[in-house]
Each structure stands twice: as structure tokens, then as C-alpha cells.
Scaffold this active site. Structure first.
Site, short mmCIF file in Angstrom:
data_model
loop_
_atom_site.label_atom_id
_atom_site.label_comp_id
_atom_site.label_asym_id
_atom_site.label_seq_id
_atom_site.Cartn_x
_atom_site.Cartn_y
_atom_site.Cartn_z
N ASP A 33 -73.73 23.19 -4.04
CA ASP A 33 -72.33 23.55 -4.24
C ASP A 33 -72.19 25.05 -4.05
O ASP A 33 -73.16 25.81 -4.19
CB ASP A 33 -71.90 23.15 -5.66
N ASN A 79 -70.46 14.95 0.61
CA ASN A 79 -69.20 14.85 -0.12
C ASN A 79 -68.33 16.09 -0.04
O ASN A 79 -67.16 16.05 -0.41
CB ASN A 79 -69.54 14.54 -1.59
N TYR A 145 -56.68 18.38 7.68
CA TYR A 145 -57.41 17.49 6.77
C TYR A 145 -57.51 16.09 7.34
O TYR A 145 -58.59 15.49 7.36
CB TYR A 145 -56.68 17.48 5.42
N LYS A 149 -60.91 14.09 8.46
CA LYS A 149 -61.30 12.86 7.77
C LYS A 149 -61.36 11.66 8.72
O LYS A 149 -62.14 10.72 8.49
CB LYS A 149 -60.34 12.60 6.60
N GLY A 180 -57.30 14.93 -10.80
CA GLY A 180 -58.11 16.11 -11.01
C GLY A 180 -57.45 17.37 -10.49
O GLY A 180 -56.39 17.31 -9.84
#
Length: 253
Positions: A33, A79, A145, A149, A180
Site C-alpha cells: 500500500d 486490488n 475509471y 475497469k 466507505g
């Protein structure tokens, strides 16, 4: 199967939920990360590396470290992703477009590029790439985006074909709207772009699913664990939505 899993963007959000789920299932966990503070907050039993997934030198070094410490890799969850700009196409800068694709698409490519040799040598392995329902239906005001994707689905299906003869499986998870902080930012920006309130956009997303609900990180995480397990030993090249079934991908536009 349980073994050794590397999760990019694994220190928070969906990635952290994945790491927790794999840990509960008995896997050794390595999270990568950019957020150093979030990495340090993870359980001491996990391996961790601070890395920019769009930087090939850094990604190569990460996999060298994994090879040195673990001697191999059984599963990769590619991810890492960012939301990118929320704007009409004519207002999207090339710089913002490139930055979004660098993380969402090139980050998945680089992770797969360096995981593949390790898995081919072992004669087995599983790769899970996080896409989005935006990679199935399109997404107004989110062109970079959605493009990224969609692209990772083509990448993953190609990986499944290319690596299948070596015993390596590759699948895509397409989360719907996940509760979130990241989604809150999307809601606020989309509300501004559409001239709507945040609550109206939220309700639009929820009502656009058959189950009338947002997704939680744990829902995506449990699917990732399943896809990397022996229970899914012949599941490869698949695109699996975890979204409560999107029936209207862009309500109230």
C-alpha cells in the site's frame, strides 16, 4: 487451498477486508500500500511493503522481496485503484486520465507481470483482479475509471488463457458501490456534477440494485477468498459481480 497471498492496496478499505478474510482462513498475508500509517496499523503477523503500484521499479522490488521472504506466491489480489476525476468528458484532463489508468490498469498489469513467473514455476496459483460494475455497464462522468475497469477485465481474461496451461487461474471481481470513505468522496463529487444532493445520489445507487443495498468490503473479501481456494479450482476467466445485482447502473441521470 490456503497459502501465501499478496494484496495490493491491502491496508484499508476493500483490500484490508480481503486481508482480514484471508487471515481468518489461515493464509499468510502480505499487504502492499502507499499509506505508510495504515500499513503500520495492520496486524504484526502480516508482511507489509509501502509501494506505488504504478512504479515498475518498486513493484519489481516488491516481488523480489516476496520471493526472498516467502520463496513463492500462491495468490495475488490486484486490488489497487483510485476513483479518478468526476467530470464530463470534455472537462477531463489528459493528466487525470493517465493518472487514473496508471493505478487501476497499469497497477494490475505490473502485479500480474511479476506474479506470473512465480506461479508458473510452482505450477499453480490464483490471481484476482478488482474491477467494478463500472467495467460492465459504463459510468457517466467517470470516463477514465470506467475505461480502466473495462480494460482490466480484458487483461484478466487474457491472463486466464495464457496462464491456465501452467495451472494458474485468473478471475475478476466487480464490486458495486462499496460503503466507505472512498465512496463518500465519489458521492459528493457526483452530486456536484449532476446538480443533485449527496443523499439523492446515494439512494440512486442503492435503488439501482435488485437488493436495494450498497456492498460492504467483507462481501467482496469473501468472494476473493473463495476464488483463491480449492473450492474454485476450475473457476477461471470469470467476471463475478458482488453488487446486489445492478439492474439500473445509472439511475436518475
Amino acid at each position: 487451498m490456503s497459502g501465501r497471498v499478496l494484496i495490493t492496496a491491502g491496508a484499508s478499505g476493500v483490500g484490508r477486508a480481503m486481508a482480514d478474510a484471508f487471515d481468518r482462513d489461515g493464509w499468510q498475508v502480505w499487504i502492499a500500500d502507499m499509506d505508510g500509517a495504515a500499513l503500520q496499523a495492520a496486524p504484526a503477523s502480516w508482511q507489509r511493503t509501502q509501494v506505488d503500484v504504478s512504479d515498475e521499479t518498486a513493484v519489481s522490488a516488491l516481488f523480489d522481496e516476496v520471493s526472498t521472504v516467502w520463496g513463492g506466491l500462491d495468490a495475488l489480489c490486484a486490488n489497487a485503484g483510485i476513483a479518478g476525476p468526476t467530470a464530463p468528458i470534455e472537462d477531463v484532463s489528459l493528466q487525470d486520465w493517465q493518472a487514473c489508468l496508471a493505478v487501476n490498469l497499469e497497477g494490475a498489469f505490473l502485479a500480474a507481470k511479476y506474479a506470473a513467473p512465480m506461479m508458473k514455476t510452482a505450477g499453480e496459483g490464483a490471481i484476482v483482479v478488482t474491477s467494478s460494475t463500472a467495467g460492465q455497464y459504463g459510468y457517466p462522468f467517470r470516463a477514465p475509471y470506467a475505461a480502466a475497469k473495462w480494460a482490466v477485465i480484458g487483461l484478466t481474461k487474457t491472463l486466464a488463457m495464457e496462464l491456465g496451461p501452467h495451472g494458474v487461474r485468473a478471475n475478476v471481481i466487480c464490486p458495486g458501490a462499496v460503503e466507505g470513505p472512498r465512496m463518500e468522496g465519489v458521492l459528493e463529487r457526483e452530486a456536484a456534477a449532476k446538480g443533485m444532493t449527496r443523499d439523492a445520489v446515494y439512494e440512486g445507487y442503492a435503488s439501482g440494485t435488485a437488493m436495494g443495498s450498497f456492498v460492504e468490503g467483507r462481501d467482496v473479501a469473501e468472494m476473493a477468498v473463495f476464488l483463491c481456494s480449492d473450492k474454485a479450482r476450475l473457476v477461471s476467466g470469470q467476471v463475478i459481480a458482488v453488487d446486489g445485482f445492478t439492474v439500473n447502473p445509472d439511475p436518475k441521470v
